[in-house]
Design an enzyme around this catalytic site. Structure first.
Site, PDB file in Angstrom:
ATOM      1  CD  GLU A 119      -1.128  -6.542   5.067  1.00 28.54           C
ATOM      2  OE1 GLU A 119      -0.930  -6.653   3.836  1.00 28.54           O
ATOM      3  OE2 GLU A 119      -1.493  -5.303   5.303  1.00 28.54           O
ATOM      4  CB  CYS A 121      -1.217   0.049   1.248  1.00 29.08           C
ATOM      5  SG  CYS A 121      -2.524   1.048   0.674  1.00 29.08           S
ATOM      6  CG  HIS A 139      -3.748  -3.674   3.030  1.00 26.64           C
ATOM      7  ND1 HIS A 139      -2.751  -3.383   3.968  1.00 26.64           N
ATOM      8  CD2 HIS A 139      -4.113  -2.838   2.548  1.00 26.64           C
ATOM      9  CE1 HIS A 139      -2.709  -1.926   4.041  1.00 26.64           C
ATOM     10  NE2 HIS A 139      -3.621  -1.502   3.106  1.00 26.64           N
TER      11      HIS A 139
HETATM   12  N1  GLN Z   1      -2.141   6.456   2.751  1.00 25.88           N
HETATM   13  C1  GLN Z   1      -2.134   5.848   1.647  1.00 25.88           C
HETATM   14  C2  GLN Z   1      -3.542   5.939   0.749  1.00 25.88           C
HETATM   15  O1  GLN Z   1      -4.395   6.475   1.402  1.00 25.88           O
HETATM   16  C3  GLN Z   1      -1.853   4.557   1.819  1.00 25.88           C
HETATM   17  C4  GLN Z   1      -2.746   3.694   2.624  1.00 25.88           C
HETATM   18  C5  GLN Z   1      -2.219   2.395   3.201  1.00 25.88           C
HETATM   19  O2  GLN Z   1      -1.043   2.195   3.238  1.00 25.88           O
HETATM   20  N2  GLN Z   1      -3.212   1.488   3.800  1.00 25.88           N
HETATM   21  O3  GLN Z   1      -3.493   5.651  -0.445  1.00 25.88           O
END
Ligand code: GLN
Length: 546
Positions: A512, A384, A510
């Site tokens: 995970e 992310c 994600h």
């Molecule tokens: N802050 C980033 C976004 O909103 C990444 C979010 C995250 O790592 N879950 O796109």
């Protein structure tokens, strides 16, 4: 009321952090392994509508389900243990309960009645508890009640449990109370009084515990169990010891030894059989007997908090077992990582994961970490925000766009290689409005991702507002970083890779969240394997140089 679903409520006493979630997940595992379709639900007595707006210092990781619920991290344990997805219905907070009741009141559904905690709030709790049972998908629903009995906030939940026990009938609903039996070293004794008091508190609300699970650092002798049974109104076989374990994955077997599943099934008038834990135990044996080890750096800004990267740490345990290696995680705070110390902090690592996150703090450290591992050919997984940092680093240091940034960190950046998603531009509310839940992703034939997943169609869970800016895609790809996973409808870039690198993958989603004991996530498995290969090859390089 007739019911075919059985309900188990898990309450906690004496202190918080006794591991109700792990006990609930372990019991569910034992019931599932005897053929019962089992799910677990968590009721959280706080007023936030969901934990999505809570920061990791308050609440640890925010877990995300396929259907886009932002939930308590215990749901991660439920999925990891059971390998069955959870949903919006599996986590309910007081905020959500009140929100529904107030919305009904505004619609006039209470027909002029005074709206009260009893019956309106308790009815809404009872309704939420039974949604999963009434779906017909489960034989057994385990409901974990957050907090500790005696808390003001827990009262409506305990009252709902009291009513449900009457509504559903004796064989259909039971209460497991989890308590602590402390060892006083000065007296050299285990003490039962806190448990007696918390059972009494529960009884003051009209709820009798059917089973006691006692957390302890020492074995509970028979006479102490008998004493607890006598004072707490349960049968001696319903006093279950839960001794500290070296890994949470031992707890199902410990509960089996204690006969927790047998007592539960007997009380629910269900048949018990020998649970089939063969896959579970194969995992445990690989986890406990590694043939080697690798060290992976976890770069984040919440690394001092045990719970903030929970699912990532657990995914490494699953992937380590799959590769039969121990994965040592070295937490590295991104705020203190700089161009000058990057080599010193990272050079001994066999792989580096740059973690998800929000906001500006610690960002430059993450970018430095990406630069170092990219240049040194050290396996890299960016998740992310970690993927977004990989794109920024590549744009700055390979494409030469010195001011490349994400508009999250610098709204005015002249090179917004990461920018706010179109769909996010009109959104004002912060709660539940990110791009959430499982989205389709199509993998490019011949990419590392396609090789790892061994398919071209995947579905992964998201939680973000910003994205790879497709205006830069051609430029970035020509320079050697490839977009290898795309959302088929919107063309959003979900995966980037550097084919010339050893193993360099950034994912907007994600992975995970989907790793479980019986289904370790392929990306983590491949990443750990790459780290192991890197370790072996590097050693042979340095030995050859000798
Ligand atoms: N802050 C980033 C976004 O909103 C990444 C979010 C995250 O790592 N879950 O796109």
């Amino acid at each position: 009321m007739t019911t075919t679903t059985k309900y188990i409520f898990v309450t906690g006493g004496v202190t918080s952090s006794l591991g109700k979630g792990i006990i609930a997940a372990s019991l569910a595992k034992l019931l599932q392994a005897q053929g019962y379709r089992t799910t677990i639900q968590k009721l959280d007595p706080y007023i936030n509508v969901d934990p999505g707006t809570l920061n990791p210092y308050e609440h640890g990781e925010c877990y995300v389900t396929d259907d886009g619920a932002e939930t308590d991290l215990d749901l991660g344990h439920y999925e990891r243990f059971l390998n069955v997805p959870t949903s919006q219905s599996n986590n309910v907070t007081t905020g959500r309960i009140y929100q529904s009741v107030i919305e009904k009141e505004r619609r006039g559904e209470f027909l002029g009645k005074t709206v009260q905690v009893i019956p309106h709030i308790t009815d809404e709790i009872k309704h939420r508890v039974q949604i999963l049972g009434n779906s017909g998908d489960y034989d057994i629903v385990i409901t974990e009640i957050g907090g500790t009995v005696g808390d003001i906030e827990s009262l409506p939940y305990i009252e709902a449990v009291r009513q449900l026990k009457w509504d559903l009938g004796e064989d259909n609903a039971i209460v497991i109370h989890l308590t602590l039996v402390p060892f006083l070293s000065a007296a050299g004794e285990l003490k039962t009084k806190p448990t007696q008091h918390s059972v009494k508190t529960l009884m003051e609300s009209g709820v009798m515990a059917d089973i006691l699970v006692c957390r302890t650092e020492h074995e509970l002798p028979i006479d102490l169990r008998d004493k607890l049974a006598k004072f707490c109104n349960v049968r001696p076989e319903a006093v279950i010891q839960s001794i500290d374990a070296s890994t949470i994955y031992d707890v199902p077997n410990l509960m089996l030894e204690q006969g927790l599943d047998t007592v539960v099934l007997k009380k629910l008038a269900l048949k018990s059989a020998q649970p089939d834990l063969s896959i579970w135990n194969q995992f445990l044996s690989r986890h406990k007997n590694p043939k080697g080890e690798v060290t992976i750096g976890l770069i984040g800004k919440y690394v001092e908090l045990q719970d903030s990267y929970k699912s990532i740490l657990e995914a490494f345990i699953h992937a380590g077992a799959e590769n039969e290696v121990k994965v040592n995680i070295e937490s590295i705070h991104s705020e203190y990582l700089t161009e000058t110390n990057a080599a010193e902090k990272l050079k001994h690592l066999h792989g580096v994961l740059v973690a998800p996150g929000f906001g500006e703090r610690g960002i430059e450290g993450k970018i430095e970490a990406v630069r170092y591992v990219r240049e040194q050919n050290i396996p890299f997984l960016g998740i992310c925000l970690g993927m977004q940092m990989a794109v920024i680093e590549y744009s700055r240091n390979v494409l030469g766009l010195a001011n490349a940034n994400s508009t999250e960190m610098d709204e005015q950046t002249p090179e917004p290689v990461i920018n706010l998603m179109e769909s996010q531009k009109t959104i004002i509310d912060k709660g539940g409005t990110m791009r959430l839940g499982a989205w389709d992703c199509k993998l490019i034939e011949g990419s590392l991702a396609q090789h790892i997943y061994n398919t071209v169609d995947i579905k992964e869970r998201h939680r973000h507002r910003y994205e790879f800016n497709n205006a830069y895609k051609q430029q970035i790809e020509e320079a050697g970083m490839k977009a290898t996973g795309l959302n088929p409808e919107t063309g959003l870039v979900e995966i980037v890779e550097i084919p010339a690198h050893n193993w360099f993958v950034g994912v907007q989603y994600h992975p995970e969240y989907k790793s479980t004991v019986s289904n370790p996530h392929p990306l983590f498995v491949s990443f750990v394997k790459a780290a192991l290969d890197y370790k072996i090859n590097n050693k042979s390089v340095s030995m050859a140089q000798k």
